[in-house]
Write a protein that holds these residues in place. Structure first.
Motif, PDB file in Angstrom:
ATOM      1  N   PHE A 107      68.985  69.703 -65.573  1.00  0.00           N
ATOM      2  CA  PHE A 107      68.790  70.022 -66.987  1.00  0.00           C
ATOM      3  C   PHE A 107      69.148  71.471 -67.311  1.00  0.00           C
ATOM      4  N   GLY A 108      69.279  72.307 -66.303  1.00  0.00           N
ATOM      5  CA  GLY A 108      69.712  73.675 -66.540  1.00  0.00           C
ATOM      6  C   GLY A 108      68.704  74.547 -67.247  1.00  0.00           C
ATOM      7  N   MET A 109      67.423  74.372 -66.989  1.00  0.00           N
ATOM      8  CA  MET A 109      66.409  75.203 -67.628  1.00  0.00           C
ATOM      9  C   MET A 109      66.472  76.623 -67.074  1.00  0.00           C
ATOM     10  N   ASP A 110      66.375  77.588 -67.968  1.00  0.00           N
ATOM     11  CA  ASP A 110      66.428  78.997 -67.599  1.00  0.00           C
ATOM     12  C   ASP A 110      65.110  79.653 -67.985  1.00  0.00           C
ATOM     13  N   PRO A 111      64.258  80.022 -67.024  1.00  0.00           N
ATOM     14  CA  PRO A 111      62.983  80.651 -67.375  1.00  0.00           C
ATOM     15  C   PRO A 111      63.134  82.033 -67.981  1.00  0.00           C
TER      16      PRO A 111
END
Length: 540
Positions: free
Chosen positions: A298-302
């Motif tokens: 999903f490519g989540m970037d914190p």
């Protein structure tokens, strides 16, 4: 019909004949004569007068003659008068109970009882075997879903030689994950119930995974900003973006363009599919795979701007953290971390992220001598562990005692000088593991219950006032460490006392998870505190 009338009334009494009030119509009138007398009146009496009224027949709203409209209206009126009343609603119709033999056969043939080694996974399988319509969706769309998620395109039944491999059920669970309530296949009971149960489990899996990630990534941060970070990643408004980034939107909305659907109409199905998807991944592959799909697929970037917390005044943290937390940890670091064989705790790095090293300054204080033995006896600590070296057992018990003291340390005591010397971080992870353990318990206990019913049951069992009540029933609220200025306030004001006892309860669950693992959380919740209220009560 025209109606004409004439009014003649003399303003003053006179000897002339009384005035007449008349109404004229084309219908035949009938006279009504009223005599008005006011004998006791002080005003002069007027002679009696007559009123002639006309009664009119009600006009029929049907067309004149034998026109078709008139006949249709008369027929409709007769049907209204003679039609039988409708029966009771379908949900109120009582059905005869199923035969015992058929009931036993249905349960024994159910896939939910097929895996004895994995009761949680078995409870999330469909209640009946998949039919031809289900297999048609699997043949048409399942390969596209597995390719987007980065899994092998081979059927999951061929994975491994062991029959008890949980990954063998991945195709079935992945099919159920995409059958959200708005799609056509949810008319089947086994599909609708299976998807809702997966979605019910997946929401707590996501929250626990991100909680552990942010606790280790930001070892000095309070839980408030971390909750905002979690909401920025998996809030319902952001979920359609992640689904589209993974090219799964065509599987959620098979016949519609997701970009043309209103936000309020697409958030529900996307959220349900997103939760159920991670419920299936957690059951088949475990928590490391949850991190991979979150941050790689999903490519989540914190570190994205929309995931950052609001600016707020931060208390200065002068205490040390472990050397391994000096740099920001990535999700690969968390997945690749393997605790050593002789580790003190089940989750050693997470324990060091929640219990600051400076807690050793409280070792040997009055609370440690007077209160800690009573608390450990009430909670059944320490547990028997098969350690090769006795020094490991002794060190674990020392750290456990310091963690228990931190669980009972209210923020009013030391937080303003030492922000991490309170139970807030333990409470944060304890709340999430408590939710997940209760969800797993309900899924395994109620095999035929849909997810909506389980959600309501889960909420009622874990209400804040009940969690604090279980702690107070053990008389552990009396040993909470408050500041001297607020001691009386929290002891005599239940609006302040109850949230404090709830926080201590959840902090105890968090500490037990970090030290002994999920099995000890189950022991505390269902044996020591009896969250389900099924154990016999003591007669006083």
């Amino acid at each position: 019909m025209e109606l004409s009338s004439s009014f003649l009334l003399s303003p003053k009494p006179c000897s002339s004949p009384p005035p007449n009030f008349s109404f004229s119509s084309s219908l035949s009138p009938f006279p009504i004569q009223l005599l008005i007398r006011n004998g006791n009146s002080k005003f002069p009496q007027t002679p009696p007068f007559r009123i002639i009224a006309v009664a009119l027949e009600p006009q029929q709203d049907f067309p004149s003659g034998n026109s078709p409209q008139r006949l249709l209206k008369e027929l409709a009126e007769r049907k209204k008068a003679t039609s039988p009343k409708k029966g009771p609603p379908r949900r109120f119709i009582l059905r005869p109970p199923i035969d015992d033999n058929k009931l036993a056969e249905r349960f024994l043939n159910s896939p939910q009882l097929s895996l004895k080694s994995f009761p949680l996974l078995s409870s999330c399988l469909p209640s009946s075997r998949l039919n031809n319509a289900d297999k048609l969706w699997i043949d048409e769309y399942l390969l596209e879903a597995k390719q987007a998620l980065g899994y092998s395109l081979e059927p999951s039944e061929t994975l491994g030689d062991d029959n008890d491999n949980p990954a063998k059920q991945f195709d079935t669970l992945l099919y159920l994950a995409f059958q959200h309530p708005s799609c056509e296949r949810t008319k089947a009971r086994h599909v609708r119930s299976g998807h809702s149960r997966l979605s019910f489990l997946g929401q707590y899996v996501l929250e626990l995974a991100l909680t552990e990630f942010f606790l280790q990534r930001y070892p000095r941060e309070s839980p408030g900003p971390m909750r905002e970070r979690v909401f920025g990643l998996i809030g319902k408004r952001n979920l359609p973006k992640w689904i589209k980034a993974a090219s799964l939107h065509n599987l959620v909305f098979t016949f519609d363009d997701m970009d043309k659907i209103r936000r309020t109409e697409k958030e529900g199905p996307v959220k349900s599919v997103f939760w159920a998807l991670f419920g299936a991944i957690y059951l088949c592959f475990g928590m490391p795979e949850v991190y991979r799909v979150l941050f790689e697929v999903f490519g989540m970037d914190p570190d994205a701007e929309d995931c950052q917390p609001k600016l707020r005044r931060q208390l200065e943290d002068v205490d040390f953290v472990s050397a391994e937390f000096e740099g920001k940890l990535s999700w690969q670091d968390i997945v690749a971390y393997k605790p050593p064989a002789d580790a003190l705790f089940e989750h050693p790095r997470l324990f060091r992220a929640c219990v600051p090293p400076g807690m050793h300054r409280f070792r040997g204080n009055i609370w440690d001598y007077d209160t800690r033995p009573h608390v450990m006896k009430t909670l059944g600590y320490p547990l028997e562990m098969a350690d090769r070296i006795p020094e490991i057992t002794e060190a674990r018990n020392i750290e456990l005692g310091l963690g228990l003291q931190l669980c009972f340390m209210h923020p009013s005591k030391y937080k303003f000088e030492h922000p991490r010397f309170c139970y807030e971080r333990l409470e944060y992870v304890g709340q999430k593991i408590q939710d997940l353990v209760m969800a797993e318990r309900l899924l395994m206990k109620h095999l035929d219950a849909p997810g909506l019913w389980l959600q309501e049951r889960h909420r009622h069992l874990l209400m804040n006032k009940y969690c604090g009540r279980y702690l107070r029933a053990k008389h552990l609220h009396r040993v909470i460490i408050f500041d001297d200025k607020v001691q009386d306030t929290y002891e005599h004001n239940r609006r302040k006392r109850n949230p404090a006892t709830t926080a201590v309860q959840q902090a105890l669950h968090g500490l037990s998870y970090l030290v002994y693992g999920k099995r000890d959380v189950r022991r505390l919740m269902f044996e020591v505190f009896d969250f389900e209220q099924i154990q016999p009560k003591e007669v006083v």
